[in-house]
Design a protein around this motif. Structure first.
Motif, PDB file in Angstrom:
ATOM      1  N   ASN A  79       0.807  -1.218   0.000  1.00  0.00           N
ATOM      2  CA  ASN A  79       0.000   0.000   0.000  1.00  0.00           C
ATOM      3  C   ASN A  79       0.844   1.274   0.000  1.00  0.00           C
ATOM      4  OD1 ASN A  79      -2.986  -0.809   0.186  1.00  0.00           O
ATOM      5  ND2 ASN A  79      -1.920  -2.214   1.545  1.00  0.00           N
ATOM      6  N   LYS A 121     -10.589   4.002   0.608  1.00  0.00           N
ATOM      7  CA  LYS A 121      -9.226   3.541   0.872  1.00  0.00           C
ATOM      8  C   LYS A 121      -8.421   4.745   1.361  1.00  0.00           C
ATOM      9  CE  LYS A 121      -5.618   0.769  -1.222  1.00  0.00           C
ATOM     10  NZ  LYS A 121      -5.671  -0.398  -0.395  1.00  0.00           N
ATOM     11  N   PRO A 141      -5.094   7.645  -1.512  1.00  0.00           N
ATOM     12  CA  PRO A 141      -4.536   6.630  -2.406  1.00  0.00           C
ATOM     13  C   PRO A 141      -3.559   7.166  -3.447  1.00  0.00           C
ATOM     14  CG  PRO A 141      -6.891   6.292  -2.152  1.00  0.00           C
ATOM     15  CD  PRO A 141      -6.551   7.592  -1.468  1.00  0.00           C
TER      16      PRO A 141
END
Length: 147
Positions: A79, A121, A141
């Motif tokens: 991530n 997210k 993100p």
């Protein structure tokens, strides 16, 4: 016979939709953090108040469980969470990542905004151990941040 088929089809669809909307909570913690246990007690009570059963909250130790540490490291790399936004405790709630002790007031707003708990997210970071800290940083993100 036909009625039974439709009943079971309805039950299958109902249970299937419930499984998709379930909230997954995993907490990666360090037993060496004294402030974490205080925060976690309040945090878990908050989650239960939001309708997440205590049995659905999974805690993993990053000190005594090497697999949990590797799992967290893999998640962080995948991530692209920069080191400067990595907390000493990490909580994953569906697509929402909490790094450190994110203020419960901020979480309250998110839970109100997303009552289905299908959060965007995001990474929320607040690693201070001060009990009344209210500031936090958001990592989007696209890699941009906002304090």
């Amino acid at each position: 016979m036909r009625t039974n088929f439709f009943f079971f089809l309805f039950l299958f669809l109902l249970l299937g939709s419930m499984a998709v909307s379930a909230t997954s909570v995993t907490i990666y913690k360090s037993e060496s953090c004294g402030h974490c246990s205080i925060y976690l007690k309040e945090f878990k009570a908050f989650l239960v108040k939001q309708g997440i059963p205590a049995t659905d909250i999974i805690e993993k130790s990053i000190l005594s469980d090497k697999a949990a540490l590797q799992e967290l490291d893999s998640f962080t790399r995948k991530n692209k969470i920069p080191y400067s936004l990595q907390g000493h405790m990490v909580t994953l709630i569906n697509d929402l990542t909490l790094e450190g002790h994110v203020p419960l007031e901020a979480l309250e707003q998110l839970f109100q905004q997303y009552p289905d708990q299908q959060f965007p997210k995001l990474v929320l970071f607040q690693d201070s151990m001060e009990p009344f800290e209210t500031d936090y940083t958001v990592l989007f993100p696209d890699g941009t941040t906002q304090a």
